[in-house]
Design an enzyme around this catalytic site. Structure first.
Site, mmCIF file in Angstrom:
data_model
loop_
_atom_site.group_PDB
_atom_site.id
_atom_site.type_symbol
_atom_site.label_atom_id
_atom_site.label_comp_id
_atom_site.label_asym_id
_atom_site.label_seq_id
_atom_site.Cartn_x
_atom_site.Cartn_y
_atom_site.Cartn_z
ATOM 1 N N HIS A 65 0.811 -1.213 0.000
ATOM 2 C CA HIS A 65 0.000 0.000 0.000
ATOM 3 C C HIS A 65 0.846 1.266 0.000
ATOM 4 C CE1 HIS A 65 -3.226 -2.764 0.913
ATOM 5 N NE2 HIS A 65 -2.619 -3.128 2.038
ATOM 6 N N HIS A 97 2.055 8.937 1.028
ATOM 7 C CA HIS A 97 0.948 8.792 0.076
ATOM 8 C C HIS A 97 1.261 9.727 -1.088
ATOM 9 C CE1 HIS A 97 -1.628 6.658 3.033
ATOM 10 N NE2 HIS A 97 -0.992 7.441 3.910
ATOM 11 N N GLU A 107 -3.424 13.278 1.118
ATOM 12 C CA GLU A 107 -4.704 12.823 1.663
ATOM 13 C C GLU A 107 -5.495 14.022 2.191
ATOM 14 O OE1 GLU A 107 -4.652 8.357 2.435
ATOM 15 O OE2 GLU A 107 -3.830 9.277 4.238
#
Length: 262
Positions: A65, A97, A107
């Site tokens: 991930h 991310h 995010e």
């Protein structure tokens, strides 16, 4: 999609997480959109202090991930304290991310606008809880320091991470990564927003005190491109899924207060 299988695709992505993780529809979910004009200036919020001078990184891995750097967290050598926190929290890991090339990948957003990437330094409340696992599901168990990354010039220290990403290209790959101090990834000023939220990945526990630094750090397109060379899947799998767009979109604020440190 089974309980431990989730991702960022059309069928297993954030819009489907509530099927196996009902808390995804809870009242304290993260990330959120920060609207600076609607935050509360709290003059009682003191500065945050990052005691990272003696921290010890262990390894770097691809968990399918994101890319994750783990730290020794069996003692108080690396801590975050001050600000909205009642006591020090130990550093456990950090991860990133990011989006696809030329697109936003943070995010949290600020007034509806995202950044190229977002770094999360995850800490846990070792004063009240015996382990990270115990803390991760407790309302005051975690404190996550969020740092925005915007594109521009090369970052002086990020190459220490990007230079080893080829070692963790595939899911479940891990390699030693010792002696790295994340202090070098901090911006000059530590002014912040804070609110009560959740993990942004399953199991989405509503256990996080978020501390989002207002000042981003600058990294280059080339450096971010190194992250996009990672893969979501394992070396033995035939399909090659580039690791990008591994972020959850903003969730409803549900009346929560977002406080500003200055």
């Amino acid at each position: 999609m089974t309980g431990d299988q989730w991702g960022y695709g059309k069928e297993d992505g954030p819009s489907a997480w509530h099927i196996n993780y009902p808390v995804a529809l809870g009242n304290r979910q993260s990330p959120i959109d920060i609207v600076p004009d609607e935050t509360t200036l709290d003059r009682d919020l003191g500065p945050i202090f990052l005691d990272y001078d003696s921290c010890t990184s262990i390894n770097i891995s691809n968990n399918g991930h994101s890319v994750v750097v783990e730290f020794v967290d069996s003692d108080d050598r690396s801590m975050i304290r001050g600000g909205p926190l009642d006591n020090p929290y130990r550093l456990k890991q950090f991860h990133f991310h990011w989006g696809e090339k030329g697109h936003e990948g943070s995010e949290h957003t600020v007034a509806g606008l995202g950044y190229a990437s977002e770094l999360h330094l995850v800490h846990w409340n070792a004063v009240k809880y015996r382990s990270f696992t115990d803390a991760a599901s407790a309302p005051d168990g975690l404190a996550v320091l969020g740092i925005f990354l915007e594109t521009g010039d090369d970052h002086r220290w990020l190459h220490l991470i990007t230079d080893v990403l080829f070692m963790v290209k595939y899911k479940d790959s891990v390699t030693d990564f010792k002696g790295f101090n994340p202090k070098c990834l901090l911006p000059n000023r530590l002014h912040y927003w804070t609110y009560l939220g959740s993990l942004t990945t399953p199991p989405l526990h509503e256990s996080v005190t978020w501390i989002l630094l207002k000042e981003p750090i600058v990294v280059s397109d080339k450096q971010l491109g190194m992250f996009r060379m990672l893969l979501f899947n394992g070396e033995e799998e035939d399909e090659r899924k580039k690791m990008e767009n591994n972020f959850r979109p903003p969730q409803p604020l549900n009346g929560r207060e977002v406080r500003s440190s200055n």
